[in-house]
Design a protein around this motif. Sequence first.
Motif, PDB file in Angstrom:
ATOM      1  N   LYS A 151      70.699 -45.114  -4.170  1.00 14.56           N
ATOM      2  CA  LYS A 151      71.043 -45.994  -5.301  1.00 14.56           C
ATOM      3  C   LYS A 151      72.523 -46.337  -5.274  1.00 14.56           C
ATOM      4  O   LYS A 151      72.915 -47.492  -5.501  1.00 14.56           O
ATOM      5  N   LEU A 152      73.374 -45.317  -5.020  1.00 17.38           N
ATOM      6  CA  LEU A 152      74.809 -45.576  -4.966  1.00 17.38           C
ATOM      7  C   LEU A 152      75.164 -46.504  -3.816  1.00 17.38           C
ATOM      8  O   LEU A 152      76.014 -47.396  -3.929  1.00 17.38           O
ATOM      9  N   LYS A 155      74.257 -49.993  -4.787  1.00 11.96           N
ATOM     10  CA  LYS A 155      75.143 -50.490  -5.818  1.00 11.96           C
ATOM     11  C   LYS A 155      76.465 -50.951  -5.219  1.00 11.96           C
ATOM     12  O   LYS A 155      77.032 -51.960  -5.624  1.00 11.96           O
ATOM     13  N   HIS A 156      76.997 -50.216  -4.252  1.00 10.99           N
ATOM     14  CA  HIS A 156      78.291 -50.539  -3.659  1.00 10.99           C
ATOM     15  C   HIS A 156      78.177 -51.623  -2.598  1.00 10.99           C
ATOM     16  O   HIS A 156      79.184 -52.188  -2.186  1.00 10.99           O
ATOM     17  N   CYS A 158      76.544 -54.467  -3.034  1.00 12.40           N
ATOM     18  CA  CYS A 158      76.572 -55.755  -3.719  1.00 12.40           C
ATOM     19  C   CYS A 158      77.919 -56.157  -4.145  1.00 12.40           C
ATOM     20  O   CYS A 158      78.885 -55.946  -4.385  1.00 12.40           O
TER      21      CYS A 158
END
Length: 158
Positions: A151-152, A155-156, A158
């Motif tokens: 998930k991290l 997220k990073h 994008c």
Amino acid sequence: TNKKPSCVSITKVKQFHGSSAFAKRSQWTIDQLRQVNGIDSNKDCPEFDLMFENAFDQWVACSAGEKCTFIQILHHTCQRYSSAQKPDFVNCQSKLLGGNSILHSAADSVTSAVQKASQALNERGERLGRAEERTADMMNSAEQFSVTAQKLAMKHKC
């Protein structure tokens, strides 16, 4: 075996000097045995006498300890399998004829060893169970960590 033997025999053998083979000398049934004479209950000696229905025979064991073991096993066997009158055991140490025998001691030590082994196996099973639980917890934590890391990473990006 737990079956009563059809005939219990006492066989005297002799080993000749320089030979590893034994030769059968005499044989009697347990019911022919009338007396076992340990000769001296206060002295360790390998000699003893057996008196049968129609014979008297002098025996010599390899050692005093072997004689004691033989007499103890013979006594136990006579008590268990003799269908006629039980033979007399004279000049034999009372500990060989009583409850605290080598046979009972051996059985007690085997029972004790089995109990210790069983306890050790139970303890090992408990430790393995705890290790499996910890392993499952660690796998779950690692999976959660992997999901969080993905998930991290998304997220990073994008």
